[in-house]
Design a protein around this motif. Structure first.
Motif, PDB file in Angstrom:
ATOM      1  N   ASP B  67       0.827  -1.210   0.000  1.00 36.56           N
ATOM      2  CA  ASP B  67       0.000   0.000   0.000  1.00 36.56           C
ATOM      3  C   ASP B  67       0.862   1.261   0.000  1.00 36.56           C
ATOM      4  OD1 ASP B  67      -2.688  -0.833  -0.154  1.00 36.56           O
ATOM      5  OD2 ASP B  67      -2.639  -1.465   1.937  1.00 36.56           O
ATOM      6  N   ALA B  70       2.096   1.780  -3.516  1.00 38.23           N
ATOM      7  CA  ALA B  70       1.069   2.357  -4.387  1.00 38.23           C
ATOM      8  C   ALA B  70       0.910   3.859  -4.167  1.00 38.23           C
ATOM      9  CB  ALA B  70      -0.262   1.653  -4.160  1.00 38.23           C
ATOM     10  N   ALA B  71       1.314   4.348  -3.008  1.00 36.15           N
ATOM     11  CA  ALA B  71       1.247   5.785  -2.722  1.00 36.15           C
ATOM     12  C   ALA B  71       2.554   6.482  -3.069  1.00 36.15           C
ATOM     13  CB  ALA B  71       0.905   6.002  -1.246  1.00 36.15           C
ATOM     14  N   GLN B 137      -2.381   8.620  -5.915  1.00 39.21           N
ATOM     15  CA  GLN B 137      -3.728   8.255  -5.504  1.00 39.21           C
ATOM     16  C   GLN B 137      -4.447   7.527  -6.630  1.00 39.21           C
ATOM     17  OE1 GLN B 137      -4.723  12.444  -4.218  1.00 39.21           O
ATOM     18  NE2 GLN B 137      -5.532  11.345  -2.440  1.00 39.21           N
ATOM     19  N   ARG B 138      -5.620   7.010  -6.311  1.00 40.68           N
ATOM     20  CA  ARG B 138      -6.430   6.344  -7.339  1.00 40.68           C
ATOM     21  C   ARG B 138      -7.024   7.371  -8.305  1.00 40.68           C
ATOM     22  NH1 ARG B 138      -9.514   1.698  -3.645  1.00 40.68           N
ATOM     23  NH2 ARG B 138      -7.579   0.877  -2.783  1.00 40.68           N
ATOM     24  N   ALA B 201      -2.453   5.573  -9.311  1.00 42.63           N
ATOM     25  CA  ALA B 201      -1.848   4.270  -9.024  1.00 42.63           C
ATOM     26  C   ALA B 201      -2.666   3.523  -7.985  1.00 42.63           C
ATOM     27  CB  ALA B 201      -0.405   4.439  -8.540  1.00 42.63           C
ATOM     28  N   ILE B 202      -2.530   2.187  -8.013  1.00 39.17           N
ATOM     29  CA  ILE B 202      -3.193   1.309  -7.041  1.00 39.17           C
ATOM     30  C   ILE B 202      -2.383   0.025  -6.976  1.00 39.17           C
ATOM     31  CG2 ILE B 202      -4.697   0.146  -8.738  1.00 39.17           C
ATOM     32  CD1 ILE B 202      -6.993   0.316  -6.665  1.00 39.17           C
ATOM     33  N   ASP B 203      -2.418  -0.678  -5.858  1.00 41.57           N
ATOM     34  CA  ASP B 203      -1.817  -2.015  -5.872  1.00 41.57           C
ATOM     35  C   ASP B 203      -2.926  -3.042  -6.072  1.00 41.57           C
ATOM     36  OD1 ASP B 203      -2.822  -1.822  -3.237  1.00 41.57           O
ATOM     37  OD2 ASP B 203      -1.378  -3.298  -2.517  1.00 41.57           O
TER      38      ASP B 203
END
Lengths: 297, 297
Positions: B67, B70-71, B137-138, B201-203
């Protein structure tokens, strides 16, 4: 649990626009140090299956804030990992209602979370700020210090008897006791007043003797508590079985009052709500396991 | 679970002198913003009962670090809430061994925790730092952006088949797949390289389609993925049932690779390990529930 994502969104996303990302950002005020704590409330271990969801939501917040109080910190934010058997609205509605009530009461924002399927477990990570170098800790109690507590002991243990239908005292005290279990007051204001005053502090979650023992162990001293000075509520004073009351007060957990030590010379500065219950002496703490211990580190 | 406090102390206290207080303090580097994430791994939901404790300890750390990746954050610290049926050494020894291996590998300190009795649930709260205003962020994907992933898809879903004794591919791939499930690599270095480069971005923890859908939903766009460009490992390419492989790759969770979007003009700056798998278009994301969803917010 595919398909219930929308329901989760519906109940949690209104709390904050920060929800729904992999991470949440947090601003620490200048000159302050970030402090954090993580704690779980587990069904059948920390609360009975019949516990009202609204009360659980409230309690998850205030018990987490109690750790900040014990550190002398002001609250900044809260994240929640919720594991539940199913995501039904009948549970989520009151649970998030209680959560919101507590967050609003103490002006704390829910900034992140995770919901998963499984046996009901509520884990809160809480964030606060203390002035640099001033965090209250369990270590620091010195020989000759006075031991104080912030309120009556044993009420939460007595509340379990109320829930189990075996409360031996007067009926009129039942709601008071249930509130003390489900809605303990995190002693945040007191905690901040203790910065620079208390030599050590802890919140009493596992029982007076067990938690006093931890302060002694961390500080390399012994905490001697005078049972007769331990404050009791009118509810507990109404019970005639004194052995039962003694067990609740000394070994019952979940009261979330603060226990702290203070130099005798500073005793006049201790806020009036507190009661001196003993003294710190030289020696090594005997860990007796007398408390309500669910093996916390 | 009174009496097992000593055992917990024995296994956890060596991790850090910060353990054993109500709160842990955390220093955020100057000019950086603190970010945090909380995630639970629940027995029977996220891992099978026969999962080796050492692997669970390792996985709890790296999935939490994912997480932060992803940030675009660098890791700072880790806290753990561990709920377990009993505190036996035969479980704690390998679990804390795996925990330590992962923490040492990624140079992260365990600064706080809570252990409670109940059904096995491992909740990690992780802390990292990103330069001010730069957290990935998403939200942020724009029409015309390319969609990239950081590694092969579907391996973790295939690993579940290995565990259940119904892996249809060559035997030689089994250990690779189990490692991909239990020991995913948090893409921390890549995440930091994406700061100022990726638009969102996201995991991928819940499945490629589900997590791509979240980026689209948060950004107000649609992510169109070309199935034929989704990278697969040699293990998955060895399986003849292409429908099964497709399901693993598109809807299997737990791969913990990064998915990110980047302006086409910046595509040449994307690190070589990544694969372009599609494009961002105008429109509204249809949340299909195609992923491995355990109703996460």
């Amino acid at each position: 649990m595919t398909g219930e994502f929308a329901l989760i969104q519906q109940y949690f996303y209104p709390f904050s626009e920060k929800l729904g990302d992999d991470c949440a950002a947090l601003e620490v005020p200048p000159g302050m140090r970030l402090v954090t704590s993580i704690d779980s409330l587990v069904e059948n271990t920390h609360f009975p299956p019949e516990a009202p969801p609204r009360e659980l939501g409230y309690r998850a917040v205030v018990t987490a804030l109690s750790d900040l109080a014990a550190a002398g910190a002001q609250p900044l934010a809260f994240t929640l990992a919720l594991t539940m058997p199913d995501g039904d609205a009948a549970w989520l509605e009151p649970f998030t209602g209680g959560l919101r009530e507590a967050l609003d009461t103490f002006n704390v924002e829910l900034i992140g979370g995770d919901t998963t399927q499984g046996p009901l477990t509520i884990t809160a990570a809480v964030f606060g700020a203390v002035p640099e170098q001033q965090m209250l800790q369990r270590r620091g109690a010195r020989v000759g210090d006075q031991i104080h507590v912030s309120g009556p002991m044993g009420d939460a243990a007595a509340a379990l008897c109320v829930m189990q239908g075996r409360w031996p005292g007067a009926r009129k005290h039942r709601q008071y006791l249930l509130d003390r279990f489900y809605r303990p007051t995190p002693r945040l204001e007191l905690g901040r007043k203790l910065l620079g005053l208390a030599s050590a502090a802890i919140d009493i979650s596992d029982g007076l003797l067990a938690d006093a023992g931890r302060v002694g162990q961390a500080s390399g001293v012994r905490l001697i508590i005078d049972e007769n000075r331990v404050p009791l509520s009118p509810a507990l004073r109404s019970v005639t079985d004194r052995d039962l009351v003694r067990t609740w007060a000394l070994s019952g957990g979940d009261d979330y009052e603060l226990l702290f030590t203070v130099a005798a010379a500073d005793a006049h500065r201790v806020p009036g709500q507190c009661t001196c219950i003993g003294e710190v002496v030289a020696g090594e703490e005997q860990v007796t396991g007398g408390g309500y211990s669910h093996f916390p580190p």
